[in-house]
Scaffold this active site. Structure first.
Site, PDB file in Angstrom:
ATOM      1  N   LYS A   1       0.831  -1.205   0.000  1.00 34.73           N
ATOM      2  CA  LYS A   1       0.000   0.000   0.000  1.00 34.73           C
ATOM      3  C   LYS A   1       0.863   1.252   0.000  1.00 34.73           C
ATOM      4  CE  LYS A   1      -2.123  -1.220   3.780  1.00 34.73           C
ATOM      5  NZ  LYS A   1      -1.516  -2.554   3.952  1.00 34.73           N
ATOM      6  N   THR A   2       1.856   1.254   0.897  1.00 31.77           N
ATOM      7  CA  THR A   2       2.717   2.429   0.980  1.00 31.77           C
ATOM      8  C   THR A   2       3.496   2.586  -0.329  1.00 31.77           C
ATOM      9  OG1 THR A   2       2.860   2.124   3.361  1.00 31.77           O
ATOM     10  CG2 THR A   2       4.521   3.529   2.362  1.00 31.77           C
TER      11      THR A   2
ATOM     12  N   ASP B   1      -1.652   7.754   3.797  1.00 28.46           N
ATOM     13  CA  ASP B   1      -1.244   6.403   4.202  1.00 28.46           C
ATOM     14  C   ASP B   1      -1.911   6.096   5.545  1.00 28.46           C
ATOM     15  OD1 ASP B   1       0.029   3.983   4.117  1.00 28.46           O
ATOM     16  OD2 ASP B   1       2.057   4.753   4.411  1.00 28.46           O
ATOM     17  N   GLU B   2      -2.046   4.828   5.899  1.00 26.42           N
ATOM     18  CA  GLU B   2      -2.601   4.411   7.194  1.00 26.42           C
ATOM     19  C   GLU B   2      -3.958   5.076   7.448  1.00 26.42           C
ATOM     20  OE1 GLU B   2      -1.032   2.170   8.993  1.00 26.42           O
ATOM     21  OE2 GLU B   2       1.089   2.323   8.450  1.00 26.42           O
TER      22      GLU B   2
ATOM     23  N   GLN C   1      -5.620  -3.298  10.712  1.00 30.46           N
ATOM     24  CA  GLN C   1      -4.488  -2.685  11.404  1.00 30.46           C
ATOM     25  C   GLN C   1      -4.882  -1.389  12.097  1.00 30.46           C
ATOM     26  OE1 GLN C   1      -0.482  -3.001   9.529  1.00 30.46           O
ATOM     27  NE2 GLN C   1      -1.655  -3.608   7.732  1.00 30.46           N
TER      28      GLN C   1
ATOM     29  N   ARG D   1       5.035  -7.671  10.899  1.00 28.77           N
ATOM     30  CA  ARG D   1       6.243  -6.851  10.709  1.00 28.77           C
ATOM     31  C   ARG D   1       7.409  -7.708  10.241  1.00 28.77           C
ATOM     32  NH1 ARG D   1       4.038  -3.238   9.203  1.00 28.77           N
ATOM     33  NH2 ARG D   1       2.239  -4.560   9.462  1.00 28.77           N
TER      34      ARG D   1
HETATM   35  P1  ATP Z   1       1.667  -2.262   5.911  1.00 30.66           P
HETATM   36  O1  ATP Z   1       0.256  -2.732   5.876  1.00 30.66           O
HETATM   37  O2  ATP Z   1       2.463  -2.987   6.926  1.00 30.66           O
HETATM   38  O3  ATP Z   1       1.770  -0.777   5.984  1.00 30.66           O
HETATM   39  P2  ATP Z   1       2.053  -2.044   3.075  1.00 30.66           P
HETATM   40  O4  ATP Z   1       0.819  -2.616   2.486  1.00 30.66           O
HETATM   41  O5  ATP Z   1       2.152  -0.583   3.130  1.00 30.66           O
HETATM   42  O6  ATP Z   1       2.318  -2.698   4.505  1.00 30.66           O
HETATM   43  P3  ATP Z   1       4.624  -1.914   1.819  1.00 30.66           P
HETATM   44  O7  ATP Z   1       5.368  -1.519   3.021  1.00 30.66           O
HETATM   45  O8  ATP Z   1       4.333  -0.902   0.789  1.00 30.66           O
HETATM   46  O9  ATP Z   1       3.270  -2.645   2.262  1.00 30.66           O
HETATM   47  O10 ATP Z   1       5.327  -3.145   1.106  1.00 30.66           O
HETATM   48  C1  ATP Z   1       5.777  -4.265   1.858  1.00 30.66           C
HETATM   49  C2  ATP Z   1       7.061  -4.798   1.264  1.00 30.66           C
HETATM   50  O11 ATP Z   1       6.818  -5.404   0.010  1.00 30.66           O
HETATM   51  C3  ATP Z   1       8.091  -3.723   1.008  1.00 30.66           C
HETATM   52  O12 ATP Z   1       9.370  -4.236   1.266  1.00 30.66           O
HETATM   53  C4  ATP Z   1       7.908  -3.428  -0.463  1.00 30.66           C
HETATM   54  O13 ATP Z   1       9.087  -2.916  -1.053  1.00 30.66           O
HETATM   55  C5  ATP Z   1       7.569  -4.792  -1.017  1.00 30.66           C
HETATM   56  N1  ATP Z   1       6.727  -4.735  -2.227  1.00 30.66           N
HETATM   57  C6  ATP Z   1       5.507  -4.195  -2.348  1.00 30.66           C
HETATM   58  N2  ATP Z   1       5.008  -4.343  -3.592  1.00 30.66           N
HETATM   59  C7  ATP Z   1       5.957  -5.004  -4.303  1.00 30.66           C
HETATM   60  C8  ATP Z   1       6.052  -5.463  -5.665  1.00 30.66           C
HETATM   61  N3  ATP Z   1       5.069  -5.277  -6.555  1.00 30.66           N
HETATM   62  N4  ATP Z   1       7.184  -6.105  -6.015  1.00 30.66           N
HETATM   63  C9  ATP Z   1       8.170  -6.312  -5.121  1.00 30.66           C
HETATM   64  N5  ATP Z   1       8.147  -5.913  -3.847  1.00 30.66           N
HETATM   65  C10 ATP Z   1       7.045  -5.262  -3.424  1.00 30.66           C
HETATM   66 MG    MG Z   2       2.304   0.739   4.753  1.00 37.83          MG
END
Ligand code: ATP
Ligand code: MG
Length: 693
Positions: free
Chosen positions: A32-33, A218-219, A249, A628
């Protein structure tokens, strides 16, 4: 790992959706981030809009640290020059900006000050004429919740259900008066005042809606009602925004965050495009399965799938410990074993950096024992989530000075600064000054230079008061006109010398060692402020980049927004000790979840009944904790634990059972497995050996 620029089709759809509002609703680690940073880059592509400038994009993060990290990631995509111009900030920091530019419309002067929680508490004690800290704190909570719901004291009083609430509402009225007199705002005001500003003043609203052409959040699941209002007012009819979040979350309900904001979004914006993401790129299947199992215990708000193709990975390790000390020792031993590659050859663990490890816990006080064990083992660490740094007396002293420079009407800051270090101005003198100020309804600082003050005080007292006043004015003038890290540092060191702060520390502390450590904190603080004043920085490749220059005064105004040492950034190779709350959004290859016991996680205090709602929020915290981890996860449980002065029997948390650690992935019938293995073997043999006949 994939190249940094890759996105899967669902992520791509979110990034490419530029014609209206977009909500990415997806589980942990699904990127997402990442969608936010890539969408910023997409927005700036000429093919989208040749006129859109970086400063017209606002990305809102949950912490200052997350903002700094997002800017770093944006740099990799769009270059430092453009990334430095993006508005990446928390809701609170954005609120400061709105109020600084347009708060005058509400009668706030440009240089208002921001009170921290301690200041608020002491004002409330004063306003309610009580020394009962517990009572004052309960007012603080009540008032804060009201403010987050958009109520002022009059509205709160009208809505009060009982005498306690009526009293709190009256205290709130006095509190509002004082804040107005001090030209100060509290954290909640940083959201509610901008809401008022934009809601009631069309021209100001139009200006800001014009300023930000796209807002990304975000969040989103942890926004409160006021923050949602602020978002709506910022994006207006055009509704150009992207929110990303995960209802599973949402862990700040206790602070007024509400999942209603997620439910309301599709109602308030019928054209909203909702995009789910299903692939988790962070964790192994073993870790993700445990997380999914735990969260399955909560009622579903939105149905979500989450899978990972990173392989099964290491099984989650359950570590049973005799007590807190033993737990810390075992954590240290595990970390050392993993680094040494001794732990059954965990892939990617040997030679790991300290920063690849995190120990997470539910409550701040749990950190202390780990700190001791880590020190003993010479493992460098940082503590995040605790407010250790900015709560230190020496830092509060300096912050009070900074606030006084920003806003001379800030009486609480005035009193702290004029008495720290002592400058021979006694309590009697200050008492008289206070009486005079309240009689004439002016701030203490203003009172200093009133002619009629002379009648109340002796010449010598007046002399030293006015000397202090002149010094503050001079310093303020310099701080306003000093920008850039180097000059800022010179100014700040001069100031410390002028007020004799180092000497003050050494005279006030019993041990020299303690004084020296305080002075190190002070230097740390000075360096950090100076760095935030910007200027030329060395970028990689020998190029220098001009970061935005800020005056010392500008930086001073936002200091109270930063609550922890960890938020100051400057990550080096250190292990992380963090509360679960502060770990949100982050990831580490190796995670230890500590104290996973009934009473600790889920947390329960003596006099509290565990409601279903509270338990669900605790379960979400557990989900955040598990997710995490990227490669390995250890969960430690105490057989006996400290509770106040006693030691009690430790009961493993119900969440451990809910992880269903014994059960592997989807079970395979042994006969099927044998058949599959035979087939695989046959296929290999066929490929390897020359065909018979
Ligand atoms: P959270 O819910 O904990 O905030 P999130 O949904 O924001 O997590 P991110 O932190 O954006 O997730 O991504 C999680 C991990 O996966 C990071 O290390 C990111 O670089 C990797 N990632 C996300 N999308 C891809 C992709 N399409 N290809 C490779 N790596 C990815
Ligand atoms: Mg995130």
């Amino acid at each position: 790992m994939n190249a940094p620029a890759t996105l899967n089709p669902a992520q791509m759809a979110a990034v490419q959706h530029l014609s209206g509002p977009c909500l990415v609703l997806a589980g942990a680690g699904s990127g997402k981030t990442r969608v936010i940073t890539h969408k910023i880059a997409r927005l700036l592509e000429r093919t989208h809009d040749a006129d859109l400038r970086p400063e017209q994009i606002a990305a809102i993060t949950f912490t200052n640290k997350a903002a700094a990290e997002m800017r770093e990631r944006a740099k990799a995509l769009i270059g430092a020059r453009a990334a430095n111009k993006l508005v990446i900030a928390t809701f609170h920091a954005l609120g400061v900006r709105l109020l600084r530019e347009d708060g005058s419309v509400l009668g706030l002067k440009e240089q208002f000050s921001i009170l921290d929680s301690d200041d608020v508490l002491s004002i409330l004690r004063d306003a309610g004429a009580t020394t009962d800290a517990k009572l004052a704190r309960s007012w603080q909570w009540t008032i804060s919740l009201w403010k987050n719901q958009g109520l002022n004291s009059a509205q709160a009083e009208a809505a009060a259900q009982n005498d306690d609430e009526r009293i709190a509402a009256r205290i709130m009225a006095r509190y509002e008066e004082r804040l107005a007199a001090y030209q100060a705002v509290d954290f909640d005001d940083l959201i509610s005042l901008p809401v008022k500003l934009l809601a009631e003043h069309d021209a100001v609203r139009a200006k800001w809606q014009d300023t930000f052409r796209h807002v990304l959040v975000d969040e989103y699941q942890d926004t409160n009602a006021q923050q949602y209002d602020l978002l709506k007012l910022l994006v207006g009819e055009r509704a150009m925004f992207t929110a990303v979040g995960d209802d599973d979350q949402s862990i700040y309900g206790w602070r007024g965050a509400t999942l209603d904001n997620l439910k309301r979004l599709p109602q308030d914006f019928p054209q909203l495009k909702v995009i789910p993401l299903e692939q988790n790129y962070r964790s192994t299947s073993a870790i993700l399965r445990a997380a999914n199992n735990v969260i399955a215990g909560n009622p579903k708000l939105f149905e979500k799938k989450l899978w990972s193709d990173l392989g099964e990975g290491e099984p989650i390790k359950l570590v049973e410990c005799d007590g807190e000390e033993h737990e810390a020792e075992r954590a240290v031993a595990r970390i050392q074993a993993l680094r040494g590659g001794m732990a059954s050859g965990v892939e990617g663990a040997a030679g790991a950096k300290w920063s690849d490890f995190a120990i997470l816990y539910r409550a701040n006080h749990q950190a202390r024992i780990f700190e001791k064990a880590l020190r003993k083992a010479n493992i460098p660490y940082k503590v995040s989530g605790g407010q250790s740094f900015f709560d230190k007396a020496e830092i509060k002293d300096l912050c009070a000075w900074m606030r006084l420079l920003v806003n001379q009407d800030d009486d609480p800051a005035f009193l702290r600064a004029i008495t720290t270090p002592k400058r021979g101005i006694g309590h009697t003198t200050l008492g008289k000054l206070g009486e005079f100020a309240s009689k004439w309804k002016v701030s203490l600082f203003e009172a200093l230079f009133a002619e009629s003050l002379a009648a109340q005080l002796q010449g010598k007292a007046i002399g030293s008061l006015q000397e202090f006043g002149r010094y503050v004015s001079d310093l303020e003038h310099r701080a306003r006109h000093t920008t850039g890290a180097e000059d800022a540092k010179v100014l700040l060191l001069d100031w410390l010398k002028d007020i004799g702060y180092e000497q003050h520390l050494y005279e006030g502390e019993e041990s020299e060692k303690l004084a020296a450590s305080r002075w190190t904190n002070v230097m740390d603080f000075i360096d950090w402020i100076a760095k935030r004043c910007g200027g030329e920085i060395d970028a990689t490749g020998g190029m220098t980049v001009e970061t935005q220059r800020k005056s010392v005064l500008e930086v001073a105004q936002t200091i109270s927004l930063i609550t922890s040492l960890a938020e100051r950034g400057g990550d080096t190779d250190v292990l992380t000790l963090s509360t679960l709350h502060a770990a949100k959004g982050l990831e580490w290859p190796h995670v230890i979840l500590a104290g996973v016991n009934e009473g600790l996680l889920p947390f329960k205090s003596e006099d509290e009944e565990m409601t279903a709602q509270r338990l669900e929020e605790e379960r979400r915290l557990m989900y955040v904790g598990i997710t995490r981890a990227r490669l390995t996860l250890a969960v430690s449980v105490l057989r006996r634990r400290k509770k106040g002065r006693d030691t009690v029997q430790g009961i493993p948390s119900r969440f451990i059972g809910e992880m269903k650690l014994g059960e592997g992935g989807p079970k395979e019938d042994p006969r099927e497995k044998l058949k599959r293995l035979r087939e695989e073997f046959a296929a290999k043999a066929k490929a390897g050996a020359p065909a018979a006949g």
